[in-house]
Design a protein around this motif. Sequence first.
Motif, PDB file in Angstrom:
ATOM      1  N   TYR B  95       0.686  -1.160  -0.023  1.00  0.00           N
ATOM      2  CA  TYR B  95      -0.784   0.181  -0.133  1.00  0.00           C
ATOM      3  C   TYR B  95       0.953   1.471   0.086  1.00  0.00           C
ATOM      4  O   TYR B  95       0.753   2.518  -0.908  1.00  0.00           O
ATOM      5  CB  TYR B  95      -1.037   0.059   1.500  1.00  0.00           C
ATOM      6  N   GLY B  96       1.414   1.031   1.175  1.00  0.00           N
ATOM      7  CA  GLY B  96       2.709   1.907   0.948  1.00  0.00           C
ATOM      8  C   GLY B  96       3.620   2.208  -0.194  1.00  0.00           C
ATOM      9  O   GLY B  96       3.320   3.816  -0.873  1.00  0.00           O
ATOM     10  N   LEU B  97       3.748   1.452  -0.986  1.00  0.00           N
ATOM     11  CA  LEU B  97       4.776   1.640  -1.781  1.00  0.00           C
ATOM     12  C   LEU B  97       4.033   2.591  -3.261  1.00  0.00           C
ATOM     13  O   LEU B  97       4.355   2.700  -4.363  1.00  0.00           O
ATOM     14  CB  LEU B  97       5.382   0.355  -2.726  1.00  0.00           C
ATOM     15  N   ALA B  98       2.579   1.912  -3.128  1.00  0.00           N
ATOM     16  CA  ALA B  98       2.038   1.945  -4.552  1.00  0.00           C
ATOM     17  C   ALA B  98       1.516   3.742  -4.395  1.00  0.00           C
ATOM     18  O   ALA B  98       1.090   4.329  -5.427  1.00  0.00           O
ATOM     19  CB  ALA B  98       1.386   1.172  -4.651  1.00  0.00           C
ATOM     20  N   ILE B  99       1.590   4.351  -3.235  1.00  0.00           N
ATOM     21  CA  ILE B  99       1.259   5.785  -2.756  1.00  0.00           C
ATOM     22  C   ILE B  99       2.669   6.311  -3.536  1.00  0.00           C
ATOM     23  O   ILE B  99       2.327   7.659  -4.051  1.00  0.00           O
ATOM     24  CB  ILE B  99       1.457   5.582  -1.615  1.00  0.00           C
ATOM     25  N   LEU B 100       3.977   5.887  -3.183  1.00  0.00           N
ATOM     26  CA  LEU B 100       5.024   6.545  -3.591  1.00  0.00           C
ATOM     27  C   LEU B 100       5.097   7.870  -4.673  1.00  0.00           C
ATOM     28  O   LEU B 100       5.180   8.805  -4.700  1.00  0.00           O
ATOM     29  CB  LEU B 100       6.167   5.563  -2.591  1.00  0.00           C
ATOM     30  N   PRO B 101       4.958   6.554  -6.012  1.00  0.00           N
ATOM     31  CA  PRO B 101       5.462   7.438  -7.402  1.00  0.00           C
ATOM     32  C   PRO B 101       4.378   8.390  -7.453  1.00  0.00           C
ATOM     33  O   PRO B 101       5.102   9.562  -8.166  1.00  0.00           O
ATOM     34  CB  PRO B 101       5.078   5.940  -8.348  1.00  0.00           C
ATOM     35  N   ASP B 102       3.216   8.505  -6.802  1.00  0.00           N
ATOM     36  CA  ASP B 102       2.851   9.081  -7.041  1.00  0.00           C
ATOM     37  C   ASP B 102       2.729  11.138  -6.928  1.00  0.00           C
ATOM     38  O   ASP B 102       2.873  12.625  -7.107  1.00  0.00           O
ATOM     39  CB  ASP B 102       0.749   9.712  -6.311  1.00  0.00           C
ATOM     40  N   GLN B 103       3.461  10.613  -5.339  1.00  0.00           N
ATOM     41  CA  GLN B 103       3.927  12.112  -4.125  1.00  0.00           C
ATOM     42  C   GLN B 103       4.919  12.352  -5.249  1.00  0.00           C
ATOM     43  O   GLN B 103       5.900  13.679  -5.173  1.00  0.00           O
ATOM     44  CB  GLN B 103       4.585  11.843  -3.328  1.00  0.00           C
ATOM     45  N   ARG B 104       5.978  11.782  -6.075  1.00  0.00           N
ATOM     46  CA  ARG B 104       7.046  12.296  -7.054  1.00  0.00           C
ATOM     47  C   ARG B 104       6.555  12.788  -8.616  1.00  0.00           C
ATOM     48  O   ARG B 104       7.474  12.838  -9.305  1.00  0.00           O
ATOM     49  CB  ARG B 104       8.095  11.523  -6.940  1.00  0.00           C
ATOM     50  N   ALA B 105       5.391  12.247  -8.652  1.00  0.00           N
ATOM     51  CA  ALA B 105       4.697  12.851  -9.976  1.00  0.00           C
ATOM     52  C   ALA B 105       5.228  13.468 -10.646  1.00  0.00           C
ATOM     53  O   ALA B 105       5.041  15.144  -9.774  1.00  0.00           O
ATOM     54  CB  ALA B 105       3.070  12.295 -10.429  1.00  0.00           C
ATOM     55  N   PRO B 106       5.252  13.642 -12.255  1.00  0.00           N
ATOM     56  CA  PRO B 106       5.860  15.030 -12.839  1.00  0.00           C
ATOM     57  C   PRO B 106       4.544  15.884 -12.891  1.00  0.00           C
ATOM     58  O   PRO B 106       3.676  15.868 -13.154  1.00  0.00           O
ATOM     59  CB  PRO B 106       6.418  14.443 -14.106  1.00  0.00           C
ATOM     60  N   GLY B 107       5.078  17.209 -13.110  1.00  0.00           N
ATOM     61  CA  GLY B 107       4.657  18.192 -13.336  1.00  0.00           C
ATOM     62  C   GLY B 107       3.589  18.478 -14.174  1.00  0.00           C
ATOM     63  O   GLY B 107       3.357  17.728 -15.841  1.00  0.00           O
ATOM     64  N   ASP B 108       2.516  19.417 -14.011  1.00  0.00           N
ATOM     65  CA  ASP B 108       1.930  19.753 -15.452  1.00  0.00           C
ATOM     66  C   ASP B 108       2.380  21.146 -16.469  1.00  0.00           C
ATOM     67  O   ASP B 108       1.808  21.898 -17.184  1.00  0.00           O
ATOM     68  CB  ASP B 108       0.152  20.535 -15.118  1.00  0.00           C
ATOM     69  N   GLY B 109       3.618  21.479 -16.033  1.00  0.00           N
ATOM     70  CA  GLY B 109       4.380  22.660 -16.676  1.00  0.00           C
ATOM     71  C   GLY B 109       4.800  23.657 -16.436  1.00  0.00           C
ATOM     72  O   GLY B 109       6.141  23.963 -15.668  1.00  0.00           O
ATOM     73  N   LEU B 110       4.281  24.270 -14.590  1.00  0.00           N
ATOM     74  CA  LEU B 110       5.233  24.770 -13.637  1.00  0.00           C
ATOM     75  C   LEU B 110       6.289  23.939 -12.900  1.00  0.00           C
ATOM     76  O   LEU B 110       6.023  22.891 -12.100  1.00  0.00           O
ATOM     77  CB  LEU B 110       3.752  25.975 -12.954  1.00  0.00           C
ATOM     78  N   ARG B 141       3.164  30.081  -4.247  1.00  0.00           N
ATOM     79  CA  ARG B 141       1.540  30.200  -4.551  1.00  0.00           C
ATOM     80  C   ARG B 141       1.897  29.943  -5.787  1.00  0.00           C
ATOM     81  O   ARG B 141       2.456  29.296  -6.802  1.00  0.00           O
ATOM     82  CB  ARG B 141       1.065  31.910  -4.721  1.00  0.00           C
ATOM     83  N   LEU B 142       0.457  28.286  -5.649  1.00  0.00           N
ATOM     84  CA  LEU B 142      -0.076  27.705  -6.339  1.00  0.00           C
ATOM     85  C   LEU B 142      -0.926  27.695  -7.177  1.00  0.00           C
ATOM     86  O   LEU B 142      -2.281  27.853  -6.281  1.00  0.00           O
ATOM     87  CB  LEU B 142       0.328  26.161  -5.719  1.00  0.00           C
ATOM     88  N   PRO B 143      -1.073  27.359  -7.947  1.00  0.00           N
ATOM     89  CA  PRO B 143      -2.336  26.859  -8.960  1.00  0.00           C
ATOM     90  C   PRO B 143      -3.205  26.202  -8.393  1.00  0.00           C
ATOM     91  O   PRO B 143      -2.560  24.770  -8.331  1.00  0.00           O
ATOM     92  CB  PRO B 143      -2.469  27.273 -10.459  1.00  0.00           C
ATOM     93  N   VAL B 144      -4.840  25.959  -8.261  1.00  0.00           N
ATOM     94  CA  VAL B 144      -5.390  24.964  -7.708  1.00  0.00           C
ATOM     95  C   VAL B 144      -5.260  24.302  -8.698  1.00  0.00           C
ATOM     96  O   VAL B 144      -5.672  24.807  -9.487  1.00  0.00           O
ATOM     97  CB  VAL B 144      -6.429  25.304  -6.754  1.00  0.00           C
ATOM     98  N   GLY B 145      -5.564  22.548  -9.071  1.00  0.00           N
ATOM     99  CA  GLY B 145      -6.173  21.686  -9.988  1.00  0.00           C
ATOM    100  C   GLY B 145      -4.999  21.227 -10.514  1.00  0.00           C
ATOM    101  O   GLY B 145      -5.090  20.428 -11.366  1.00  0.00           O
ATOM    102  N   ALA B 146      -3.677  21.996 -10.705  1.00  0.00           N
ATOM    103  CA  ALA B 146      -2.979  21.784 -11.092  1.00  0.00           C
ATOM    104  C   ALA B 146      -1.206  21.134 -10.308  1.00  0.00           C
ATOM    105  O   ALA B 146      -1.765  21.525  -9.084  1.00  0.00           O
ATOM    106  CB  ALA B 146      -2.346  22.993 -12.093  1.00  0.00           C
ATOM    107  N   ARG B 147      -0.455  20.122 -11.118  1.00  0.00           N
ATOM    108  CA  ARG B 147       0.668  19.837 -10.384  1.00  0.00           C
ATOM    109  C   ARG B 147       1.792  20.645 -10.534  1.00  0.00           C
ATOM    110  O   ARG B 147       2.161  20.585 -11.734  1.00  0.00           O
ATOM    111  CB  ARG B 147       0.649  17.688 -10.553  1.00  0.00           C
ATOM    112  N   THR B 148       2.461  20.784  -9.301  1.00  0.00           N
ATOM    113  CA  THR B 148       3.121  21.695  -9.667  1.00  0.00           C
ATOM    114  C   THR B 148       4.776  21.150  -9.112  1.00  0.00           C
ATOM    115  O   THR B 148       4.263  20.489  -8.406  1.00  0.00           O
ATOM    116  CB  THR B 148       3.355  23.162  -8.593  1.00  0.00           C
ATOM    117  N   GLU B 149       5.991  21.070 -10.494  1.00  0.00           N
ATOM    118  CA  GLU B 149       6.685  20.064 -10.012  1.00  0.00           C
ATOM    119  C   GLU B 149       7.563  20.674  -8.448  1.00  0.00           C
ATOM    120  O   GLU B 149       8.116  22.745  -8.942  1.00  0.00           O
ATOM    121  CB  GLU B 149       7.406  20.200 -11.573  1.00  0.00           C
TER     122      GLU B 149
END
Lengths: 140, 326
Positions: B95-110, B141-149
Motif C-alpha cells: 500500500y505504502g509503496l503504491a502511493i509513493l510514485p504519485d508523490q513524485r509525479a511529474p508536474g503539469d508545466g510550472l 503561490r500555486l494554482p489549484v487543480g494543477a500539479r506543480t513540480e
Amino acid sequence: MTDDATDDAPRHQEEQKAFAEEADSLLAITIAPLIWCAHFLVCYCGVAIYCAKWQQAFSLGVLRAGLIGATVLALAGIALIGWFAFRRWDVRTSGDWVHERGISEDRHRFLGHAAFLLALISFIAVCYVTLPLIFIGSCA
Amino acid sequence: MARLTALLLPLLLLLAGCSGRQSALGPGGADAQVLAVLFFVMLGGAVVLWLFMNGLFYWATRRSPSAHSEKGSFLLIVIGGILFPTVVLAALLSYGLAILPDQRAPGDGLTVAVRGEQWWWRVEYWPEGAEAPIRTANEIRLPVGARTEFRLDSHRVIHSFWVPALGGKMDMFPGRETRMSLEPVRPGLYRGQCAEFCGESHAWMAFEVEAMEPAAFDAWLAHEASDARPPEGAEAQRGAALFAAQGCGACHAVRGTEAVGQVGPDLTHVGSRHSLGAGRLGMAQEDLMRWIRDPAAFKPGAEMPAYDHLSEAQLSDLATYLRGLQ
Ligand SMILES: [Cu+2]
C-alpha cells in the motif's frame, strides 16, 4: 583409573569426529541469510548505480526484470536450503523440538531446526526486498 | 459526568489540533489526502490490533487461565506470530509503496525551484518554456487543480521542505537537487515549515503557501514578474532614498532599482507577501519597523544587521516604502 581413560577414549574420539562434521553445517546455516544479503545488495546497488549512471544506456524495465529474475533464483535457493534443513531437523519422525541432550544427534537436529527457521525468515525478507521493485517504476 | 468531561476535553482539544492550515490531517492537496487516508488506515488497524491483543491477554489470564494444548500453542505461534504479521506487513508495505510514485509525479508545466537559506527560502518560478526565472522569496503561490513540480536544494546546510496540508516532505541538500510535486485541490492559505534542524532559527523558518484559482494565479504571476512599482508619496520616497543610502541593496534586490543584492530575500514585491521574515511576523507597518530595527530579536542569528541607529521616523519611512512594494 587408567582403565576408565582408555575405555572412554574411542567414544570421545567418535564425538569429536561427529562434531567436526557439524562444523560444516554450522556454516551451512548461514547460507540462506547470505543469499538474502547478496540479493539485497545486488538490488540496492544495482538500482542506485543504474539511476546515477546508466539511465541513458538501457531502460529501468530491463533492470527490474533482471532483478526480479534474481529474486526468483534467490527464493529457489533459499527454499532448497530450507527443505534440506527441515529434513535434517527431522521433527516429524522424532517429534523433538527442544534438543536438550548434549549429544551429536541433538546438535545435528538443532542445526537443522535453526537453519530451517533462518531460511524461512530469509525467504520472507527477499520477498519484502522485491516489493519496491514491483511498485516503483522510475528513478524519481 | 465531571470525570467524563475531564477525559473528553483534552481529547477534543487534541482533535481540534488536527484541523488547521498546517495539518496533514486537514488536507488541501491531492497528495495530503492520500497520506491522510493512509494515516487513518494505520490508526484503525492499530486500534483493532490493540483491542484484539489485549482481549487475548484478558482471555488468557482471566477467563481461561489454564494450560493450552501443545498443538494449539504451536498453531497460535505459526499463525499469529508468523503468518499474520507477514501478510499484514506485506499488505501495508505494498500500500505504502503504491502511493509513493504519485508523490513524485511529474508536474503539469510550472516548476518552482526553492533553495533553503539561513533561515529563509529563495524561490524561483519557471513557467513552462521560460528562459529566465521569476524571482521571489519566502512565500509560494500555486494554482489549484494543477500539479506543480518542485526542484529543491540548499545553500549551506540540510533543510527540509514541508507543507503538511498539501503533501509529503522532502529534504533539501547543498549541491544536490531533490524533486517533488504538489497539487492543491482547495484554494486557501497554508503554512509550510522547515522540517530539518538547521541552526538557531530553524523553528522560525516557515513560509506561507497560497493556493489560488488558476486565472488569479496567472494574473499574480504576471504581476510578480514585473519590476517594482516606484514609491508613491513623500514618506515612501524618503524610504526609498534611505533604502539606497543605508546599503540595503547590497543584500536585497528590488528589480527596477539600483538594488541588485542576492544575499538576502528578493524584496521586489515584499509588500504583497502574507508574512515577513519567512513566517516570523505580519506585514503591518509596526512589524516592518521592528524587523529592520533588530532582525536578530525575532530570529536569533539572522544574517541581516540591526538598524537600531535609525530614528523611529526613518524606520517608518522604510516600512512605508517596503509595504508599497506590492
Ligand atoms: Cu531550515
